[in-house]
Design a protein around this motif. Structure first.
Motif, PDB file in Angstrom:
ATOM      1  N   THR A  33      -8.607  10.041 -12.655  1.00  0.00           N
ATOM      2  CA  THR A  33      -8.897   9.322 -11.628  1.00  0.00           C
ATOM      3  C   THR A  33      -7.644   8.077 -11.600  1.00  0.00           C
ATOM      4  O   THR A  33      -7.016   7.970 -10.523  1.00  0.00           O
ATOM      5  CB  THR A  33     -10.172   8.572 -11.712  1.00  0.00           C
TER       6      THR A  33
ATOM      7  N   ALA B 146      -4.881   7.855  -8.635  1.00  0.00           N
ATOM      8  CA  ALA B 146      -4.615   6.652  -7.997  1.00  0.00           C
ATOM      9  C   ALA B 146      -3.088   6.303  -8.133  1.00  0.00           C
ATOM     10  O   ALA B 146      -2.452   5.852  -7.113  1.00  0.00           O
ATOM     11  CB  ALA B 146      -5.384   5.650  -8.523  1.00  0.00           C
TER      12      ALA B 146
ATOM     13  N   GLY C 299      -0.018  -0.366  -9.211  1.00  0.00           N
ATOM     14  CA  GLY C 299      -1.334  -0.392  -8.995  1.00  0.00           C
ATOM     15  C   GLY C 299      -1.947  -1.433  -8.553  1.00  0.00           C
ATOM     16  O   GLY C 299      -3.050  -1.446  -8.288  1.00  0.00           O
TER      17      GLY C 299
END
Length: 104
Positions: free
Chosen positions: A17, A21, A102
């Motif tokens: 995940t 991302a 991020g």
């Protein structure tokens, strides 16, 4: 063994995940289609290389060592440690990421 598999699965899920991302953070919308295709292909290729490396290490360790009944797991341990060593090299590339990646 069940607890180990559950914890391992949890961390693998978090890893995939997180990588998914971060993979597309700096990609422009116009190039997202190509980036998605490239990333999926690269991810499958990486998994295949890991499987091939494990097979080569297992085969090599079995042919080099004299396998006795008590130590029949040694070649598997060598293959597992080899793949784990290759996978741990990803830490170097992750450590070089800027802290701001991020945050968007």
């Amino acid at each position: 063994m069940f607890a180990i598999l559950m914890v391992s699965g949890l961390f693998m899920s978090l890893l995939f995940t997180g990588y998914n991302a971060l993979a597309f953070i700096d990609v422009e919308r116009s190039r997202m289609n190509a980036a998605t295709s490239f990333y999926a292909t690269f991810q499958q290729l990486s998994l295949s290389v890991g499987i091939c490396l494990a097979a080569v290490l297992l085969s090599s360790a079995e042919s080099i060592s004299n396998i006795h009944d008590a130590h029949h797991l040694v070649p598997y341990s060598i293959a597992f440690l080899g793949v784990a060593g290759l996978s741990s090299m990803a830490v170097a590339s992750i450590a070089r990421l800027p802290r701001a990646v991020g945050q968007q």
